[in-house]
Design a protein around this motif. Structure first.
Motif, PDB file in Angstrom:
ATOM      1  N   VAL A   1       0.631  -1.435  -0.146  1.00 25.02           N
ATOM      2  CA  VAL A   1       0.636   0.082   0.205  1.00 25.02           C
ATOM      3  C   VAL A   1       0.204   1.459   0.070  1.00 25.02           C
ATOM      4  O   VAL A   1       1.766   1.518   0.259  1.00 25.02           O
ATOM      5  CB  VAL A   1      -0.625   0.406   1.278  1.00 25.02           C
ATOM      6  CG1 VAL A   1      -2.333  -0.794   1.031  1.00 25.02           C
ATOM      7  CG2 VAL A   1      -0.214  -0.097   2.406  1.00 25.02           C
ATOM      8  N   LEU A   2       0.163   2.188  -0.315  1.00 21.61           N
ATOM      9  CA  LEU A   2       1.027   4.097  -0.799  1.00 21.61           C
ATOM     10  C   LEU A   2      -0.393   4.481   0.153  1.00 21.61           C
ATOM     11  O   LEU A   2      -1.250   4.459   0.187  1.00 21.61           O
ATOM     12  CB  LEU A   2       1.433   4.020  -1.594  1.00 21.61           C
ATOM     13  CG  LEU A   2       3.123   3.306  -2.622  1.00 21.61           C
ATOM     14  CD1 LEU A   2       3.075   3.380  -3.849  1.00 21.61           C
ATOM     15  CD2 LEU A   2       4.142   3.290  -1.435  1.00 21.61           C
ATOM     16  N   TYR A   3       0.597   5.937  -0.171  1.00 17.41           N
ATOM     17  CA  TYR A   3      -0.826   7.092   0.356  1.00 17.41           C
ATOM     18  C   TYR A   3      -0.690   8.111  -0.663  1.00 17.41           C
ATOM     19  O   TYR A   3       0.025   8.442  -0.316  1.00 17.41           O
ATOM     20  CB  TYR A   3      -0.559   7.243   2.312  1.00 17.41           C
ATOM     21  CG  TYR A   3      -0.572   5.994   2.924  1.00 17.41           C
ATOM     22  CD1 TYR A   3      -1.576   5.364   2.979  1.00 17.41           C
ATOM     23  CD2 TYR A   3       0.320   5.245   3.490  1.00 17.41           C
ATOM     24  CE1 TYR A   3      -1.645   4.489   4.114  1.00 17.41           C
ATOM     25  CE2 TYR A   3       0.229   4.126   3.875  1.00 17.41           C
ATOM     26  CZ  TYR A   3      -0.738   3.126   4.507  1.00 17.41           C
ATOM     27  OH  TYR A   3      -0.584   2.184   5.597  1.00 17.41           O
TER      28      TYR A   3
ATOM     29  N   LEU B   1      -8.667   6.579   4.960  1.00 19.01           N
ATOM     30  CA  LEU B   1      -8.884   6.527   6.243  1.00 19.01           C
ATOM     31  C   LEU B   1      -9.144   7.227   7.133  1.00 19.01           C
ATOM     32  O   LEU B   1      -9.836   8.961   6.885  1.00 19.01           O
ATOM     33  CB  LEU B   1      -6.921   6.451   6.731  1.00 19.01           C
ATOM     34  CG  LEU B   1      -6.256   5.934   5.737  1.00 19.01           C
ATOM     35  CD1 LEU B   1      -4.508   5.582   6.258  1.00 19.01           C
ATOM     36  CD2 LEU B   1      -6.403   4.339   5.407  1.00 19.01           C
ATOM     37  N   ASP B   2     -10.342   6.716   7.967  1.00 22.80           N
ATOM     38  CA  ASP B   2     -10.930   7.539   8.772  1.00 22.80           C
ATOM     39  C   ASP B   2     -10.286   7.886   9.904  1.00 22.80           C
ATOM     40  O   ASP B   2     -10.932   8.975  10.434  1.00 22.80           O
ATOM     41  CB  ASP B   2     -12.321   6.250   8.998  1.00 22.80           C
ATOM     42  CG  ASP B   2     -13.323   5.987   7.847  1.00 22.80           C
ATOM     43  OD1 ASP B   2     -13.705   6.667   7.462  1.00 22.80           O
ATOM     44  OD2 ASP B   2     -13.341   4.983   7.870  1.00 22.80           O
TER      45      ASP B   2
ATOM     46  N   THR C   1       3.074  11.119   6.319  1.00 28.32           N
ATOM     47  CA  THR C   1       3.873  12.393   5.268  1.00 28.32           C
ATOM     48  C   THR C   1       2.614  12.617   4.967  1.00 28.32           C
ATOM     49  O   THR C   1       2.320  13.540   4.315  1.00 28.32           O
ATOM     50  CB  THR C   1       4.726  11.215   4.101  1.00 28.32           C
ATOM     51  OG1 THR C   1       6.012  10.977   5.437  1.00 28.32           O
ATOM     52  CG2 THR C   1       5.448  12.439   3.214  1.00 28.32           C
ATOM     53  N   ALA C   2       1.885  11.876   4.229  1.00 29.09           N
ATOM     54  CA  ALA C   2       0.744  12.227   3.269  1.00 29.09           C
ATOM     55  C   ALA C   2      -0.680  12.876   4.189  1.00 29.09           C
ATOM     56  O   ALA C   2      -0.651  13.726   3.514  1.00 29.09           O
ATOM     57  CB  ALA C   2      -0.366  10.951   3.262  1.00 29.09           C
TER      58      ALA C   2
ATOM     59  N   GLU D   1      -5.181   5.690   1.078  1.00 27.43           N
ATOM     60  CA  GLU D   1      -4.947   3.702   0.676  1.00 27.43           C
ATOM     61  C   GLU D   1      -5.131   4.092  -0.364  1.00 27.43           C
ATOM     62  O   GLU D   1      -5.979   3.594  -1.035  1.00 27.43           O
ATOM     63  CB  GLU D   1      -5.430   3.408   1.812  1.00 27.43           C
ATOM     64  CG  GLU D   1      -4.213   1.819   2.115  1.00 27.43           C
ATOM     65  CD  GLU D   1      -4.842   0.792   2.988  1.00 27.43           C
ATOM     66  OE1 GLU D   1      -4.755   1.176   4.159  1.00 27.43           O
ATOM     67  OE2 GLU D   1      -6.257   0.549   2.506  1.00 27.43           O
ATOM     68  N   ILE D   2      -3.910   3.747  -0.723  1.00 28.85           N
ATOM     69  CA  ILE D   2      -3.444   3.018  -2.451  1.00 28.85           C
ATOM     70  C   ILE D   2      -3.380   1.226  -2.649  1.00 28.85           C
ATOM     71  O   ILE D   2      -2.468   1.237  -2.283  1.00 28.85           O
ATOM     72  CB  ILE D   2      -2.723   3.901  -3.017  1.00 28.85           C
ATOM     73  CG1 ILE D   2      -3.267   5.055  -2.986  1.00 28.85           C
ATOM     74  CG2 ILE D   2      -2.475   3.454  -4.817  1.00 28.85           C
ATOM     75  CD1 ILE D   2      -4.601   5.861  -3.560  1.00 28.85           C
TER      76      ILE D   2
END
Length: 189
Positions: free
Chosen positions: A101-103, A184-185, A135-136, A150-151
């Motif tokens: 996953v990435l963000y 993301l909640d 960071t995101a 979230e990717i």
């Protein structure tokens, strides 16, 4: 932030502007990999009322917390690492296998559109992704009330999407279809 830090921050923003987006506003030429002559940058900036010198430029590059710029090994050229929107620059990055996953940080006001259309590069050449949530989140805060997406990067990669890793740790891809992202909640802000 002290006066010197403010000055360096302002110069960093100026360098981002001319090395990423609008080099022509000062008559600066960038090559396809985004490089510009430091001497030409100093001369061109001076013609438009901006005083730069080699030492200050080197300080900005060395101390930029986001590592947005690099200076060539011979010390004669400078470029922005990523984030270009000018068509003259067509940087070639090495393709990399992404983590699971990435963000991506954004503002909550953009979420409806993103969930309908996915993430688009817009004026930039790539969508920028982070390897971690903090960071995101910091990126999202620049645009308003932050949201972090979230990717599913590895799932995308397995389906043929290409990912690239810039020298400063920013992940790049052409776009992210909506089916590969989730908001993301719970975020600490």
């Amino acid at each position: 932030m002290n006066t010197d830090d403010k000055r360096l921050d302002e110069i960093s923003k100026y360098l981002s502007y001319v090395l990423r987006h609008e080099p022509q506003t000062i008559g600066l030429q960038l090559d396809a990999e985004g490089w510009a002559s430091i001497d030409s940058l100093i001369t061109s900036a001076a013609k438009y009322g901006r005083s730069l010198d080699r030492t200050t430029i080197q300080t900005v590059v060395a101390n930029n917390d986001k590592k947005r710029f690099s200076i060539s090994d011979d010390g004669k050229r400078i470029r922005a690492i990523q984030g270009h929107s000018t068509p003259a620059v067509q940087r070639k990055y090495s393709e990399k296998e992404p983590p699971e996953v990435l963000y991506h940080g954004t503002a909550t006001r953009f979420l409806k559109s993103i969930h309908e259309l996915g993430l688009k590069a817009g004026a930039r050449h790539h969508v920028h992704l982070s390897q971690d949530i903090p960071t995101a989140l910091a990126v999202g805060q620049r645009y308003g009330k932050p949201a972090v997406l979230e990717i599913q990067a590895m799932r995308m990669h397995r389906q043929g999407f290409k990912f690239f890793l810039a020298e400063n740790g920013v992940w790049l891809t052409q776009g992210v279809p909506a089916e590969f992202l989730n908001t993301l909640d719970k975020l600490s802000s």
